[in-house]
Design an enzyme around this catalytic site. Sequence first.
Site, PDB file in Angstrom:
ATOM      1  CG  HIS A  18      -5.902   6.899  13.036  1.00  0.00           C
ATOM      2  ND1 HIS A  18      -6.089   5.930  12.070  1.00  0.00           N
ATOM      3  CD2 HIS A  18      -6.897   7.795  12.861  1.00  0.00           C
ATOM      4  CE1 HIS A  18      -7.162   6.230  11.356  1.00  0.00           C
ATOM      5  NE2 HIS A  18      -7.666   7.350  11.808  1.00  0.00           N
ATOM      6  CE  LYS A  42     -24.653  -2.564   1.588  1.00  0.00           C
ATOM      7  NZ  LYS A  42     -25.128  -1.244   1.212  1.00  0.00           N
TER       8      LYS A  42
END
Length: 160
Positions: A18, A42
């Site tokens: 990134h 989750k």
Amino acid sequence: MARVALYPGSFDPPTNGHLSIIHRGLKMFDGLIVAVLKNPAKDAVFSVKQRVELLRGAVNGDPRVTLKTFEGLLVKFAEQQKVNTILRGLRAVSDFEYEFQMANMNRKLAPNIETLFMMTGEDYFYISSRFVRDVAQMGGDVSGLVPANVLAALQKRFGK
Ligand code: PNS
């Protein structure tokens, strides 16, 4: 007029892949809005707030990088931010289909917004947030794959 692109993602956690896209994107644009999706995954390791702070640390507070969060449609957020370029990194062929579909769906939704792909550098093409999460969780060494502040946060979370 300053040229700004939107670099969206989950960034759970931010990786050196990134960061490479951010640094290279800043060679083409005057500024980047790095936008973290507020997703309810989750299996998230870091909260959205933590991810924003990790990104802030990783870019060393570079004033050309604005950190934001978004929910809902990416193109709507881009329009709100008055940005017409979405920046995405492309690693291996396996990324292509998903990215191709997403770019075309986004173009259908907002024809004036372009998606620009940058190939990830060869040192980073195998790095994904998912692998970093899994390896760190199982006690593997992810140094060199993530910025130093992210490594520290992962070590704090999972132990060395
Ligand atoms: O880092 P990621 O998980 O590959 O980023 C994916 C992201 C956040 C760019 C993508 O899931 C997204 O844009 N989500 C917002 C919802 C949306 O706009 N969906 C329609 C496009 S198919």
